[in-house]
Design a protein around this motif. Structure first.
Motif, PDB file in Angstrom:
ATOM      1  N   ALA A 104      27.346  64.090 -49.246  1.00 26.05           N
ATOM      2  CA  ALA A 104      26.207  63.758 -49.536  1.00 26.05           C
ATOM      3  C   ALA A 104      25.140  65.036 -50.361  1.00 26.05           C
ATOM      4  O   ALA A 104      24.203  64.349 -51.579  1.00 26.05           O
ATOM      5  N   THR A 105      25.780  66.476 -50.784  1.00 25.75           N
ATOM      6  CA  THR A 105      25.228  67.010 -51.472  1.00 25.75           C
ATOM      7  C   THR A 105      25.343  66.872 -52.723  1.00 25.75           C
ATOM      8  O   THR A 105      24.783  67.748 -54.102  1.00 25.75           O
ATOM      9  N   ARG A 106      26.817  66.612 -53.060  1.00 22.74           N
ATOM     10  CA  ARG A 106      27.452  66.583 -54.331  1.00 22.74           C
ATOM     11  C   ARG A 106      26.817  64.773 -54.790  1.00 22.74           C
ATOM     12  O   ARG A 106      27.050  64.920 -56.265  1.00 22.74           O
ATOM     13  N   PRO A 140      20.801  61.275 -52.610  1.00 20.52           N
ATOM     14  CA  PRO A 140      20.436  60.437 -51.455  1.00 20.52           C
ATOM     15  C   PRO A 140      20.310  59.152 -51.373  1.00 20.52           C
ATOM     16  O   PRO A 140      21.222  58.603 -52.449  1.00 20.52           O
ATOM     17  N   LEU A 170      21.871  64.556 -39.702  1.00 21.23           N
ATOM     18  CA  LEU A 170      21.864  65.359 -41.014  1.00 21.23           C
ATOM     19  C   LEU A 170      20.191  64.820 -41.545  1.00 21.23           C
ATOM     20  O   LEU A 170      20.123  66.624 -42.618  1.00 21.23           O
ATOM     21  N   GLU A 171      19.680  64.708 -41.212  1.00 22.64           N
ATOM     22  CA  GLU A 171      17.809  64.883 -41.416  1.00 22.64           C
ATOM     23  C   GLU A 171      17.443  66.591 -41.534  1.00 22.64           C
ATOM     24  O   GLU A 171      16.449  66.630 -42.247  1.00 22.64           O
ATOM     25  N   LEU A 195      19.820  65.627 -45.814  1.00 25.82           N
ATOM     26  CA  LEU A 195      20.264  65.380 -46.418  1.00 25.82           C
ATOM     27  C   LEU A 195      20.436  63.669 -45.666  1.00 25.82           C
ATOM     28  O   LEU A 195      20.041  62.877 -44.698  1.00 25.82           O
ATOM     29  N   ASP A 196      20.484  62.747 -46.609  1.00 26.08           N
ATOM     30  CA  ASP A 196      19.804  61.727 -46.608  1.00 26.08           C
ATOM     31  C   ASP A 196      20.842  60.786 -46.646  1.00 26.08           C
ATOM     32  O   ASP A 196      21.474  60.161 -47.741  1.00 26.08           O
ATOM     33  N   VAL A 197      21.623  60.830 -45.801  1.00 25.62           N
ATOM     34  CA  VAL A 197      22.382  59.421 -45.278  1.00 25.62           C
ATOM     35  C   VAL A 197      21.900  58.505 -44.565  1.00 25.62           C
ATOM     36  O   VAL A 197      21.828  58.308 -43.791  1.00 25.62           O
TER      37      VAL A 197
END
Length: 105
Positions: A2-4, A7, A27-28, A32-34
């Motif tokens: 998710a960082t690559r 969002p 994750l939150e 990270l917006d997964v």
């Protein structure tokens, strides 16, 4: 991942509601917006497909058809395999997917 990709570009499916809630919170907490879905991963999540990549962490005897249906042309699917006639993992694209023979034992 998710960082690559940015969002809401990663979808994670977990069948156990408590595990899904824990994953969502973790994750939150990392910023990270997964998109975490509580459901049966074998069915995939067609609502936001098709997908460029499908990476499974649960092993499968065969590639579920919904995964292939939700994979974008030219996309890549990677999943660990438990099929006796297969290598240790599956790698497929919709154009040339291979499904292991059904176990007759």
């Amino acid at each position: 991942m998710a960082t690559r990709t940015g969002p809401r570009t990663v979808v994670s499916i977990e069948i156990d509601p408590a595990t899904a809630d824990g994953a969502r919170q973790n994750l939150e907490g990392l910023g990270l917006d997964v998109h975490v879905i509580t459901g049966d991963g074998e069915l995939g999540h067609p609502a936001v497909g098709p997908y460029d990549r499908i990476l499974a962490t649960a092993s499968v005897r065969r590639i579920p058809q919904p995964w292939l249906d939700q994979l974008r042309p030219g996309g890549v699917l990677l999943a660990p395999s438990t099929a006796p006639s297969a290598a240790t993992s599956w790698c497929a694209s919709p154009e040339r997917a291979t499904v292991a023979p059904t176990d007759s034992s």
